[in-house]
Design an enzyme around this catalytic site. Structure first.
Site, short mmCIF file in Angstrom:
data_model
loop_
_atom_site.label_atom_id
_atom_site.label_comp_id
_atom_site.label_asym_id
_atom_site.label_seq_id
_atom_site.Cartn_x
_atom_site.Cartn_y
_atom_site.Cartn_z
N HIS A 246 7.34 -1.95 0.18
CA HIS A 246 7.24 -3.40 0.32
C HIS A 246 7.52 -3.78 1.76
O HIS A 246 8.32 -3.14 2.43
CB HIS A 246 8.24 -4.11 -0.60
CG HIS A 246 7.91 -5.55 -0.82
ND1 HIS A 246 8.36 -6.55 0.01
CD2 HIS A 246 7.14 -6.15 -1.76
CE1 HIS A 246 7.90 -7.70 -0.42
NE2 HIS A 246 7.14 -7.50 -1.49
N GLU A 299 4.65 -4.45 -8.64
CA GLU A 299 3.41 -4.04 -9.29
C GLU A 299 3.60 -2.84 -10.21
O GLU A 299 2.81 -2.62 -11.13
CB GLU A 299 2.33 -3.72 -8.25
CG GLU A 299 2.08 -4.80 -7.23
CD GLU A 299 1.46 -6.06 -7.81
OE1 GLU A 299 1.54 -6.26 -9.04
OE2 GLU A 299 0.90 -6.84 -7.03
N1 COA Z 1 3.01 5.31 -0.24
C1 COA Z 1 3.08 6.17 0.80
N2 COA Z 1 3.48 5.81 2.02
C2 COA Z 1 3.84 4.55 2.21
C3 COA Z 1 3.82 3.61 1.17
C4 COA Z 1 3.37 4.03 -0.09
N3 COA Z 1 3.29 3.18 -1.12
N4 COA Z 1 4.23 2.42 1.65
C5 COA Z 1 4.50 2.60 2.94
N5 COA Z 1 4.27 3.89 3.29
C6 COA Z 1 4.44 4.50 4.59
C7 COA Z 1 3.35 4.02 5.54
O1 COA Z 1 2.22 4.86 5.48
C8 COA Z 1 4.03 4.10 6.86
O2 COA Z 1 3.97 5.41 7.33
P1 COA Z 1 3.68 5.74 8.88
O3 COA Z 1 4.81 5.09 9.62
O4 COA Z 1 3.67 7.23 8.94
O5 COA Z 1 2.36 5.10 9.18
C9 COA Z 1 5.49 3.79 6.54
O6 COA Z 1 5.66 4.06 5.16
C10 COA Z 1 5.87 2.35 6.81
O7 COA Z 1 4.97 1.54 6.09
P2 COA Z 1 4.41 0.17 6.66
O8 COA Z 1 2.92 0.33 6.80
O9 COA Z 1 5.17 -0.29 7.82
O10 COA Z 1 4.75 -0.75 5.48
P3 COA Z 1 4.20 -2.20 5.27
O11 COA Z 1 5.36 -3.08 5.33
O12 COA Z 1 3.05 -2.56 6.10
O13 COA Z 1 3.64 -1.98 3.81
C11 COA Z 1 2.94 -2.23 1.65
C12 COA Z 1 4.00 -2.64 2.67
C13 COA Z 1 3.28 -2.92 0.34
C14 COA Z 1 1.58 -2.71 2.15
C15 COA Z 1 2.94 -0.71 1.47
O14 COA Z 1 4.20 -0.27 1.08
C16 COA Z 1 1.87 -0.24 0.52
O15 COA Z 1 0.72 -0.05 0.93
N6 COA Z 1 2.24 0.00 -0.79
C17 COA Z 1 1.27 0.42 -1.76
C18 COA Z 1 0.47 -0.78 -2.27
C19 COA Z 1 1.28 -1.69 -3.15
O16 COA Z 1 2.03 -1.25 -4.00
N7 COA Z 1 1.09 -3.00 -2.96
C20 COA Z 1 1.79 -4.02 -3.71
C21 COA Z 1 2.79 -4.70 -2.85
S1 COA Z 1 3.81 -5.84 -3.76
#
Ligand code: COA
Length: 353
Positions: A246, A299
Site C-alpha cells: 500500500h 483488496e
Molecule cells: N508485490 C511485489 N512487490 C511489491 C508489491 C507487491 N504487491 N508492492 C510493492 N512492491 C515493491 C515494488 O515493486 C517496489 O520495489 P522496487 O523498489 O524494487 O521497485 C517496492 O515494493 C516499493 O513499492 P512502491 O512502488 O514504492 O509502492 P507504491 O506505494 O507505489 O505501491 C501499490 C502501492 C498498492 C501500488 C503496490 O503495493 C501494488 O502494486 N500492490 C499490488 C496491487 C494492489 O494490491 N492494489 C490495491 C491497492 S489498495
C-alpha cells in the site's frame, strides 16, 4: 525536484476520513473503521461522510437512498449500449454519465449513489442473459444491491457481510480516485462529472482493480502448500502480488482485519487458503524487501468476502465504486467549499526553441 507520485503532499484539510499509515488506523467521520463496520448500515455511513463533507444530513434518510435507486431504474431503458461493455467499470462509467447533473450537489450525489448499484447489477444480469431486476426502495442498499445482482433475495448473513464491506470502503483519505474527484470539483465542474472521472481512476489494478485478480491468484494456488512456489514464480516473472502493499500503510491495512472478521460467519471455503497465502506472501515480500513493509491491503479480503456473498469477480471493482461513490461525493462537497482550483506545476525537460 519532481515528485511524480505526490507522496506526502497534503492537498486538503478534511473532516471526512483520516488514514494513519504508520499505526494502521482508519478514522471515518470521527469513528474507527472497526467500530463503524460492525454497527452501521451503508446508508448511515454514507450520511455521515456526506455530512462531514458539508451536506445537510436531514434529507439523506434511508428512504431517500431507496428513492434514488428507484429513480435510477427509470434511466436503465435509456442507457443505450452502456451496459454492453464487457468490463463492469467501463459500463458503470458510461452509465453514470447518463445521470443528469442537478444544481444541488447533495441531490446529485444521492442520485449517483442510488444509480451505481442499479446499473452495476443490471450490467451483471444482462451479461448473464437475464432481464435486469427492479430495485425495491423498501430494502437497505446492501440487501437491494445483492438482490438485484442475484435475481433473488440474499441470505441475511450475506447481506450483513456486504453491508459491512460497503461501510468499510466508504472513504479512505486522499486516494487516487478521491483526488481525481477533487480535481474535477475544483474546476467548479459538476458532481456527476467528478464521480465519472473517479470511476476511471479506480479502475486501474494499482487502485481498485486488484480484488478480481486476488481471487484468480487464490484459484491458481489452490491449496496452502502451493502458495510459496506460486508466489515466487510471480515475483520471478516480475509481477506484483495482488492484494499486498500500500502507498500509505506501513503495517497491515486495518480494513483487511475488518473484512476478515466480517467474512467469518459465511464459512467461506477460501478463507483458510487466503490466510495461508497472505502469510506466505508477507514472509516472501519481507525477505525480498526488508526495509519496505508490504502487508495485506483491503483488496485481499475484499476478494474473499465478495466471493462468499455470491458476487461474480468481474463485479468486484464496481462494487467498491458502489460504496466509494459516497466518499467521492463528500469530497466534492468539501472541495467546493475551498473554492480553490487545483492546478499543480510541471518541470519542463524538453528542448527550448
Ligand atoms: N508485490 C511485489 N512487490 C511489491 C508489491 C507487491 N504487491 N508492492 C510493492 N512492491 C515493491 C515494488 O515493486 C517496489 O520495489 P522496487 O523498489 O524494487 O521497485 C517496492 O515494493 C516499493 O513499492 P512502491 O512502488 O514504492 O509502492 P507504491 O506505494 O507505489 O505501491 C501499490 C502501492 C498498492 C501500488 C503496490 O503495493 C501494488 O502494486 N500492490 C499490488 C496491487 C494492489 O494490491 N492494489 C490495491 C491497492 S489498495
Amino acid at each position: 525536484m519532481t515528485n511524480p507520485g505526490l507522496e506526502g503532499v497534503v492537498v486538503a484539510d478534511t473532516t471526512i476520513s483520516d488514514v494513519d499509515g504508520e499505526r494502521g488506523r482508519l478514522v471515518i467521520a470521527g469513528s474507527d473503521v472497526e467500530q463503524l463496520a460492525g454497527s452501521t448500515s451503508f446508508e448511515a455511513a454514507a450520511r455521515q461522510v456526506l455530512a462531514a463533507g458539508g451536506a445537510d444530513p436531514a434529507p439523506l434518510t434511508d428512504a431517500a437512498f431507496g428513492a434514488a435507486r428507484a429513480a435510477a431504474w427509470e434511466l436503465v431503458p435509456r442507457l443505450g449500449d452502456a451496459l454492453d461493455h464487457p468490463d463492469a467499470m467501463d459500463a458503470l462509467r458510461t452509465a453514470l454519465a447518463h445521470v443528469r447533473p442537478v444544481a444541488d450537489d447533495a441531490g446529485a450525489a444521492l442520485a449517483a449513489i442510488g444509480a451505481a448499484p442499479v446499473f452495476v447489477a443490471a450490467w451483471n444480469r444482462r451479461r448473464a442473459g437475464h432481464a435486469p431486476v427492479a430495485p425495491d426502495p423498501a430494502l437497505g442498499h446492501a440487501a437491494d444491491y445483492l438482490r438485484m445482482t442475484l435475481g433473488r433475495p440474499g441470505d441475511e448473513r450475506c447481506v450483513r457481510a456486504l453491508d459491512a464491506y460497503l461501510v468499510t470502503v466508504v472513504d479512505h483519505g486522499m486516494s487516487a480516485s478521491t483526488f481525481t474527484a477533487r480535481v474535477i470539483a475544483s474546476t467548479a465542474s459538476d458532481v456527476i462529472s467528478a464521480v465519472v472521472g473517479a470511476v476511471g481512476a479506480l479502475k486501474g489494478p494499482l487502485h481498485g482493480g486488484a480484488p478480481g485478480p486476488v481471487l484468480d491468484m487464490l484459484d491458481a494456488i489452490g491449496t496452502p502448500d502451493g502458495a510459496e512456489a506460486w508466489l515466487l514464480g510471480e515475483l520471478a516473472a516480475g509481477r506484483r502480488i495482488m492484494g499486498m502493499g500500500h502507498r500509505v500503510y506501513r503495517v497491515r491495512d486495518p480494513r483487511a482485519a475488518v473484512l476478515e472478521t466480517a467474512v467469518r460467519p459465511l464459512a467461506s471455503p477460501r478463507l483458510e487458503l487466503a490466510r495461508a497465502v497472505e502469510r506466505a506472501a508477507a514472509k516472501i515480500l519481507h525477505e525480498r524487501k526488508p526495509d519496505r513493509p508490504l502487508a495485506a491491503n483491503v483488496e485481499f479480503y475484499t476478494a474473499v468476502l465478495l466471493d462468499a456473498v455470491g458476487l461474480p469477480r468481474e463485479q468486484f471493482s464496481a462494487t467498491f465504486a458502489v460504496s466509494r461513490i459516497a466518499g467521492w461525493s463528500a469530497h466534492v462537497l468539501e472541495q467546493r467549499r475551498t473554492g480553490r482550483l487545483i492546478r499543480p506545476a510541471s518541470h519542463y525537460v524538453g528542448k527550448m526553441p
